[in-house]
Scaffold this motif. Structure first.
Motif, PDB file in Angstrom:
ATOM      1  N   UNK A   1      29.358  12.382  20.357  1.00 28.36           N
ATOM      2  CA  UNK A   1      29.138  13.780  20.574  1.00 28.36           C
ATOM      3  C   UNK A   1      28.640  14.521  19.289  1.00 28.36           C
ATOM      4  N   UNK A   2      27.906  15.578  19.383  1.00 25.31           N
ATOM      5  CA  UNK A   2      27.706  16.059  18.272  1.00 25.31           C
ATOM      6  C   UNK A   2      27.691  17.867  18.479  1.00 25.31           C
ATOM      7  N   UNK A   3      27.811  18.668  17.672  1.00 23.92           N
ATOM      8  CA  UNK A   3      27.827  20.089  17.896  1.00 23.92           C
ATOM      9  C   UNK A   3      26.635  20.569  17.832  1.00 23.92           C
ATOM     10  N   UNK A   4      26.108  21.662  18.629  1.00 25.31           N
ATOM     11  CA  UNK A   4      24.991  22.335  18.522  1.00 25.31           C
ATOM     12  C   UNK A   4      25.299  23.802  18.035  1.00 25.31           C
TER      13      UNK A   4
ATOM     14  N   UNK B   1      24.873  26.136  20.225  1.00 30.60           N
ATOM     15  CA  UNK B   1      25.782  26.861  21.314  1.00 30.60           C
ATOM     16  C   UNK B   1      26.645  26.100  22.132  1.00 30.60           C
ATOM     17  N   UNK B   2      27.020  24.763  21.498  1.00 27.99           N
ATOM     18  CA  UNK B   2      28.028  24.185  22.307  1.00 27.99           C
ATOM     19  C   UNK B   2      28.043  22.777  21.702  1.00 27.99           C
ATOM     20  N   UNK B   3      27.797  21.818  22.819  1.00 28.38           N
ATOM     21  CA  UNK B   3      28.013  20.105  22.447  1.00 28.38           C
ATOM     22  C   UNK B   3      26.893  19.273  23.065  1.00 28.38           C
ATOM     23  N   UNK B   4      26.612  18.211  22.493  1.00 25.67           N
ATOM     24  CA  UNK B   4      25.403  17.438  22.868  1.00 25.67           C
ATOM     25  C   UNK B   4      26.090  15.886  22.619  1.00 25.67           C
ATOM     26  N   UNK B   5      25.231  15.208  23.042  1.00 19.84           N
ATOM     27  CA  UNK B   5      25.646  13.761  23.107  1.00 19.84           C
ATOM     28  C   UNK B   5      24.487  12.623  22.613  1.00 19.84           C
ATOM     29  N   UNK B   6      24.858  11.684  21.940  1.00 15.79           N
ATOM     30  CA  UNK B   6      23.624  10.522  21.666  1.00 15.79           C
ATOM     31  C   UNK B   6      24.304   9.224  22.389  1.00 15.79           C
TER      32      UNK B   6
ATOM     33  N   UNK C   1      26.186  21.613  26.232  1.00 16.67           N
ATOM     34  CA  UNK C   1      27.367  21.541  27.186  1.00 16.67           C
ATOM     35  C   UNK C   1      28.752  22.559  26.623  1.00 16.67           C
ATOM     36  N   UNK C   2      29.460  23.050  27.526  1.00 14.54           N
ATOM     37  CA  UNK C   2      30.433  23.985  26.947  1.00 14.54           C
ATOM     38  C   UNK C   2      31.574  23.495  26.046  1.00 14.54           C
ATOM     39  N   UNK C   3      31.899  22.071  26.348  1.00 17.72           N
ATOM     40  CA  UNK C   3      32.965  21.326  25.663  1.00 17.72           C
ATOM     41  C   UNK C   3      32.660  19.993  25.344  1.00 17.72           C
ATOM     42  N   UNK C   4      33.067  19.285  24.139  1.00 17.75           N
ATOM     43  CA  UNK C   4      32.863  18.039  23.802  1.00 17.75           C
ATOM     44  C   UNK C   4      33.189  17.288  24.996  1.00 17.75           C
ATOM     45  N   UNK C   5      34.121  17.291  25.680  1.00 11.59           N
ATOM     46  CA  UNK C   5      34.554  16.489  26.723  1.00 11.59           C
ATOM     47  C   UNK C   5      33.433  16.323  27.748  1.00 11.59           C
ATOM     48  N   UNK C   6      32.954  17.660  28.142  1.00 15.70           N
ATOM     49  CA  UNK C   6      31.823  17.601  29.144  1.00 15.70           C
ATOM     50  C   UNK C   6      30.570  16.667  28.553  1.00 15.70           C
ATOM     51  N   UNK C   7      30.379  16.845  27.447  1.00 20.92           N
ATOM     52  CA  UNK C   7      29.154  16.061  26.805  1.00 20.92           C
ATOM     53  C   UNK C   7      29.682  14.457  26.849  1.00 20.92           C
ATOM     54  N   UNK C   8      30.845  14.263  26.851  1.00 25.56           N
ATOM     55  CA  UNK C   8      31.100  12.634  26.403  1.00 25.56           C
ATOM     56  C   UNK C   8      31.284  12.232  28.016  1.00 25.56           C
ATOM     57  N   UNK C   9      31.527  13.022  28.977  1.00 24.54           N
ATOM     58  CA  UNK C   9      31.754  12.574  30.298  1.00 24.54           C
ATOM     59  C   UNK C   9      30.450  11.970  30.985  1.00 24.54           C
ATOM     60  N   UNK C  10      29.191  13.043  30.656  1.00 25.36           N
ATOM     61  CA  UNK C  10      27.790  12.731  30.923  1.00 25.36           C
ATOM     62  C   UNK C  10      27.382  11.532  30.121  1.00 25.36           C
ATOM     63  N   UNK C  11      27.827  11.384  29.020  1.00 19.34           N
ATOM     64  CA  UNK C  11      27.419  10.289  27.953  1.00 19.34           C
ATOM     65  C   UNK C  11      27.902   9.012  28.593  1.00 19.34           C
TER      66      UNK C  11
END
Length: 110
Positions: free
Chosen positions: A40-43, A45-50, A73-83
């Protein structure tokens, strides 16, 4: 009598070496590094993933896919779920595309 003791010692040594070799192979296979990794990484306005393959980034997703807004993504957890979902699809040789249904099933805050 001496020969049989020597044979027993020889075979015990062989067995110990064989067991050590099997243990070593098992240890190596367990510590094998996974080829596909996510982070995950912080943007702003929220979070993203690689998603990376052997440390080379394949996908860098800074916004939630499929929605009309450019929103992270609103949370790091949301980004990681999609990742994790995307990683799973890639491992199964499927398209890494994410659908709105996928986001709903993962309970991603839109």
């Amino acid at each position: 009598m001496m020969i049989t003791n020597a044979k027993k010692h020889f075979w015990k040594s062989i067995q110990k070496c064989f067991l050590f070799f099997i243990f070593f192979l098992f240890f190596i296979s367990c510590t094998k590094k996974e080829a596909l990794t996510s982070a995950s990484f912080q943007t702003n306005s929220g979070w993203g993933y690689t998603i990376a393959y052997k440390e080379k980034i394949l996908i860098k997703q800074s916004v939630i896919p499929v929605i009309s807004e450019n929103k992270s993504f609103a949370t790091e957890g949301d980004a990681m779920k999609v990742a994790d979902l995307v990683k799973q699809k890639l491992k199964q040789n499927l398209s890494p595309a994410v659908t709105k249904k996928d986001l709903i099933l993962l309970k991603i805050k839109l």
